[in-house]
Design a protein around this motif. Structure first.
Motif, PDB file in Angstrom:
ATOM      1  N   GLU A   1       0.822  -1.220   0.000  1.00 16.50           N
ATOM      2  CA  GLU A   1       0.000   0.000   0.000  1.00 16.50           C
ATOM      3  C   GLU A   1       0.857   1.272   0.000  1.00 16.50           C
ATOM      4  OE1 GLU A   1      -2.625  -0.456   3.355  1.00 16.50           O
ATOM      5  OE2 GLU A   1      -3.968  -1.777   2.227  1.00 16.50           O
ATOM      6  N   PRO A   2       1.705   1.428  -1.023  1.00 12.63           N
ATOM      7  CA  PRO A   2       2.519   2.643  -1.085  1.00 12.63           C
ATOM      8  C   PRO A   2       1.656   3.858  -1.387  1.00 12.63           C
ATOM      9  CG  PRO A   2       2.694   1.434  -3.134  1.00 12.63           C
ATOM     10  CD  PRO A   2       1.895   0.569  -2.207  1.00 12.63           C
ATOM     11  N   ASP A   3       2.193   5.026  -1.054  1.00 13.80           N
ATOM     12  CA  ASP A   3       1.516   6.266  -1.432  1.00 13.80           C
ATOM     13  C   ASP A   3       1.470   6.316  -2.964  1.00 13.80           C
ATOM     14  OD1 ASP A   3       0.708   9.215  -0.782  1.00 13.80           O
ATOM     15  OD2 ASP A   3       2.254   9.354  -2.331  1.00 13.80           O
ATOM     16  N   PRO A   4       0.268   6.449  -3.550  1.00 11.25           N
ATOM     17  CA  PRO A   4       0.162   6.360  -5.015  1.00 11.25           C
ATOM     18  C   PRO A   4       1.037   7.357  -5.764  1.00 11.25           C
ATOM     19  CG  PRO A   4      -2.013   6.178  -4.019  1.00 11.25           C
ATOM     20  CD  PRO A   4      -1.053   6.563  -2.919  1.00 11.25           C
ATOM     21  N   GLU A   5       1.097   8.603  -5.280  1.00  9.99           N
ATOM     22  CA  GLU A   5       1.886   9.597  -5.993  1.00  9.99           C
ATOM     23  C   GLU A   5       3.382   9.285  -5.922  1.00  9.99           C
ATOM     24  OE1 GLU A   5       0.959  13.549  -4.778  1.00  9.99           O
ATOM     25  OE2 GLU A   5      -1.144  13.437  -5.426  1.00  9.99           O
ATOM     26  N   ARG A   6       3.842   8.831  -4.761  1.00 12.26           N
ATOM     27  CA  ARG A   6       5.262   8.483  -4.633  1.00 12.26           C
ATOM     28  C   ARG A   6       5.579   7.237  -5.457  1.00 12.26           C
ATOM     29  NH1 ARG A   6       8.246  11.073  -0.918  1.00 12.26           N
ATOM     30  NH2 ARG A   6       9.747   9.341  -0.774  1.00 12.26           N
ATOM     31  N   ALA A   7       4.693   6.252  -5.417  1.00  9.46           N
ATOM     32  CA  ALA A   7       4.916   5.044  -6.209  1.00  9.46           C
ATOM     33  C   ALA A   7       5.001   5.380  -7.690  1.00  9.46           C
ATOM     34  CB  ALA A   7       3.800   4.032  -5.956  1.00  9.46           C
ATOM     35  N   GLU A   8       4.121   6.245  -8.146  1.00  9.77           N
ATOM     36  CA  GLU A   8       4.134   6.648  -9.554  1.00  9.77           C
ATOM     37  C   GLU A   8       5.444   7.344  -9.897  1.00  9.77           C
ATOM     38  OE1 GLU A   8       1.729   9.942 -12.188  1.00  9.77           O
ATOM     39  OE2 GLU A   8       0.545   8.588 -10.919  1.00  9.77           O
ATOM     40  N   ARG A   9       5.902   8.229  -9.007  1.00 12.41           N
ATOM     41  CA  ARG A   9       7.142   8.971  -9.274  1.00 12.41           C
ATOM     42  C   ARG A   9       8.341   8.034  -9.343  1.00 12.41           C
ATOM     43  NH1 ARG A   9      10.730  11.541  -5.768  1.00 12.41           N
ATOM     44  NH2 ARG A   9       9.290  11.476  -4.013  1.00 12.41           N
ATOM     45  N   PHE A  10       8.451   7.119  -8.383  1.00 12.04           N
ATOM     46  CA  PHE A  10       9.594   6.208  -8.376  1.00 12.04           C
ATOM     47  C   PHE A  10       9.523   5.213  -9.530  1.00 12.04           C
ATOM     48  CE2 PHE A  10      10.249   7.870  -4.146  1.00 12.04           C
ATOM     49  CZ  PHE A  10      11.624   7.823  -3.990  1.00 12.04           C
ATOM     50  N   PHE A  11       8.332   4.736  -9.844  1.00 12.28           N
ATOM     51  CA  PHE A  11       8.185   3.793 -10.948  1.00 12.28           C
ATOM     52  C   PHE A  11       8.569   4.450 -12.272  1.00 12.28           C
ATOM     53  CE2 PHE A  11       5.574   1.994 -14.367  1.00 12.28           C
ATOM     54  CZ  PHE A  11       5.927   0.654 -14.291  1.00 12.28           C
ATOM     55  N   LEU A  12       8.082   5.646 -12.522  1.00 13.44           N
ATOM     56  CA  LEU A  12       8.376   6.300 -13.795  1.00 13.44           C
ATOM     57  C   LEU A  12       9.854   6.671 -13.909  1.00 13.44           C
ATOM     58  CD1 LEU A  12       5.226   8.552 -14.312  1.00 13.44           C
ATOM     59  CD2 LEU A  12       5.907   6.535 -15.634  1.00 13.44           C
ATOM     60  N   GLU A  13      10.465   7.057 -12.792  1.00 14.49           N
ATOM     61  CA  GLU A  13      11.895   7.349 -12.860  1.00 14.49           C
ATOM     62  C   GLU A  13      12.672   6.072 -13.165  1.00 14.49           C
ATOM     63  OE1 GLU A  13      15.440   9.709 -10.467  1.00 14.49           O
ATOM     64  OE2 GLU A  13      13.373   9.806  -9.745  1.00 14.49           O
ATOM     65  N   GLY A  14      12.242   4.957 -12.569  1.00 12.53           N
ATOM     66  CA  GLY A  14      12.883   3.688 -12.884  1.00 12.53           C
ATOM     67  C   GLY A  14      12.716   3.315 -14.342  1.00 12.53           C
ATOM     68  N   MET A  15      11.538   3.536 -14.888  1.00 15.90           N
ATOM     69  CA  MET A  15      11.303   3.231 -16.302  1.00 15.90           C
ATOM     70  C   MET A  15      12.182   4.094 -17.202  1.00 15.90           C
ATOM     71  SD  MET A  15       9.189   0.695 -16.675  1.00 15.90           S
ATOM     72  CE  MET A  15       8.867   0.847 -18.439  1.00 15.90           C
ATOM     73  N   ARG A  16      12.400   5.335 -16.822  1.00 13.55           N
ATOM     74  CA  ARG A  16      13.278   6.195 -17.635  1.00 13.55           C
ATOM     75  C   ARG A  16      14.728   5.697 -17.570  1.00 13.55           C
ATOM     76  NH1 ARG A  16       9.313  10.181 -16.108  1.00 13.55           N
ATOM     77  NH2 ARG A  16      10.302  10.527 -14.093  1.00 13.55           N
ATOM     78  N   HIS A  17      15.128   5.203 -16.407  1.00 13.99           N
ATOM     79  CA  HIS A  17      16.461   4.594 -16.325  1.00 13.99           C
ATOM     80  C   HIS A  17      16.543   3.358 -17.225  1.00 13.99           C
ATOM     81  CE1 HIS A  17      18.653   6.885 -13.301  1.00 13.99           C
ATOM     82  NE2 HIS A  17      17.587   6.908 -12.519  1.00 13.99           N
ATOM     83  N   GLU A  18      15.452   2.594 -17.277  1.00 17.64           N
ATOM     84  CA  GLU A  18      15.431   1.401 -18.125  1.00 17.64           C
ATOM     85  C   GLU A  18      15.655   1.770 -19.594  1.00 17.64           C
ATOM     86  OE1 GLU A  18      14.949  -2.050 -17.564  1.00 17.64           O
ATOM     87  OE2 GLU A  18      15.550  -1.427 -15.557  1.00 17.64           O
ATOM     88  N   VAL A  19      14.989   2.807 -20.051  1.00 17.93           N
ATOM     89  CA  VAL A  19      15.154   3.247 -21.443  1.00 17.93           C
ATOM     90  C   VAL A  19      16.602   3.653 -21.693  1.00 17.93           C
ATOM     91  CG1 VAL A  19      14.469   4.949 -23.164  1.00 17.93           C
ATOM     92  CG2 VAL A  19      12.735   3.948 -21.657  1.00 17.93           C
ATOM     93  N   ALA A  20      17.157   4.453 -20.784  1.00 15.00           N
ATOM     94  CA  ALA A  20      18.523   4.954 -20.964  1.00 15.00           C
ATOM     95  C   ALA A  20      19.546   3.823 -20.943  1.00 15.00           C
ATOM     96  CB  ALA A  20      18.848   5.968 -19.880  1.00 15.00           C
ATOM     97  N   PHE A  21      19.249   2.734 -20.233  1.00 14.26           N
ATOM     98  CA  PHE A  21      20.204   1.649 -20.087  1.00 14.26           C
ATOM     99  C   PHE A  21      20.516   0.954 -21.408  1.00 14.26           C
ATOM    100  CE2 PHE A  21      22.082  -2.228 -18.412  1.00 14.26           C
ATOM    101  CZ  PHE A  21      22.738  -1.795 -17.277  1.00 14.26           C
ATOM    102  N   TRP A  22      19.600   1.052 -22.372  1.00  7.40           N
ATOM    103  CA  TRP A  22      19.839   0.408 -23.664  1.00  7.40           C
ATOM    104  C   TRP A  22      20.842   1.140 -24.533  1.00  7.40           C
ATOM    105  CZ3 TRP A  22      18.707  -4.378 -24.006  1.00  7.40           C
ATOM    106  CH2 TRP A  22      17.588  -4.903 -23.343  1.00  7.40           C
ATOM    107  N   ASP A  23      21.176   2.372 -24.191  1.00 13.20           N
ATOM    108  CA  ASP A  23      22.141   3.128 -24.992  1.00 13.20           C
ATOM    109  C   ASP A  23      23.531   2.498 -24.883  1.00 13.20           C
ATOM    110  OD1 ASP A  23      20.152   4.906 -25.640  1.00 13.20           O
ATOM    111  OD2 ASP A  23      20.744   6.406 -24.163  1.00 13.20           O
ATOM    112  N   THR A  24      24.172   2.283 -26.011  1.00 17.24           N
ATOM    113  CA  THR A  24      25.542   1.778 -26.021  1.00 17.24           C
ATOM    114  C   THR A  24      26.346   2.614 -27.005  1.00 17.24           C
ATOM    115  OG1 THR A  24      25.652   0.229 -27.893  1.00 17.24           O
ATOM    116  CG2 THR A  24      24.444  -0.518 -25.942  1.00 17.24           C
ATOM    117  N   PRO A  25      27.681   2.558 -26.923  1.00 14.40           N
ATOM    118  CA  PRO A  25      28.495   3.311 -27.883  1.00 14.40           C
ATOM    119  C   PRO A  25      28.418   2.738 -29.301  1.00 14.40           C
ATOM    120  CG  PRO A  25      29.779   2.663 -25.938  1.00 14.40           C
ATOM    121  CD  PRO A  25      28.506   1.879 -25.899  1.00 14.40           C
ATOM    122  N   TYR A  26      27.727   1.600 -29.491  1.00 16.45           N
ATOM    123  CA  TYR A  26      27.787   0.895 -30.767  1.00 16.45           C
ATOM    124  C   TYR A  26      26.464   0.890 -31.537  1.00 16.45           C
ATOM    125  CZ  TYR A  26      31.927  -0.623 -28.300  1.00 16.45           C
ATOM    126  OH  TYR A  26      33.104  -0.635 -27.601  1.00 16.45           O
TER     127      TYR A  26
END
Length: 203
Positions: A177-202
């Protein structure tokens, strides 16, 4: 609508962004530059070590009903998911002894370990990796890449056992039962990290 369903709705556009990323698209086709996948293997190996540490930090704070599951997920990360990396490392010439984190890996691991200092925030922060990869695996399950090594990667994250693990984790997040607004903020920031993680020099 429960919190996990809400987060899934928010996360689907970011999954679509990952599917369109050159690295993921190359995995799906099977023609990704080997150097790019080698870099991803090395970086994800470093990430998963800290991911297991994040689960361990959450387990230390967990209520009794969540403790075994969180310890089990940390164990699965170290002994099953990382086995994929070990099995593929020789085929791609990856160096799993490297300690050199790229910018995306360093930013993500630092953030996720900090987030895990709070139980509810941490549960939301680590969910994007598990849910996102399971969703990618299921989306790519019929891709049939030309290079069978990439099919092994897809099969790992589309596996019913990994889906079950992801669903079990989602239930824990719901039960916390996390605070919905905080859960949304942390989840979306994690998803943005996921997108960035695919970047490679190649790519």
């Amino acid at each position: 609508m429960g919190i996990t369903e809400h987060l899934h709705q928010l996360g689907r556009p970011l999954v679509a962004e990952q599917l369109a990323h050159p690295t993921v698209a190359g995995i799906a086709r099977g023609d990704l530059d080997e150097r790019a996948f080698r870099y991803w293997l090395e970086q994800d190996h470093l990430y998963l070590l800290d991911y297991a540490r994040a689960f361990s930090r959450l387990a230390w704070q967990a209520p009794d009903g969540h403790l075994a599951d969180l310890v089990g997920i940390a164990h699965s990360t170290l002994n099953e998911e990382l086995e994929l990396h070990r099995s593929l490392s020789g085929e791609f010439g990856a160096d799993l002894t490297t300690r050199d984190k790229g910018p995306a890996c360093a930013a993500y691991t630092s953030w996720i370990l900090d987030a895990a200092a709070d139980y509810r925030d941490g549960l939301a922060a680590v969910y994007p990796c598990m849910w996102g990869y399971n969703t990618l695996g299921l989306e790519l399950a019929e891709a049939r890449p030309e290079d069978p090594r990439y099919q092994r990667w897809i099969d790992t994250y589309a596996d019913p056992g990994f889906t079950e693990l992801t669903e079990r984790y989602g239930r824990m997040l719901q039960e916390a039962e996390p605070d919905p607004e905080r859960a949304e903020r942390f989840f979306l920031e994690g998803m943005r990290h996921e997108v960035a993680f695919w970047d490679t020099p190649y790519t």
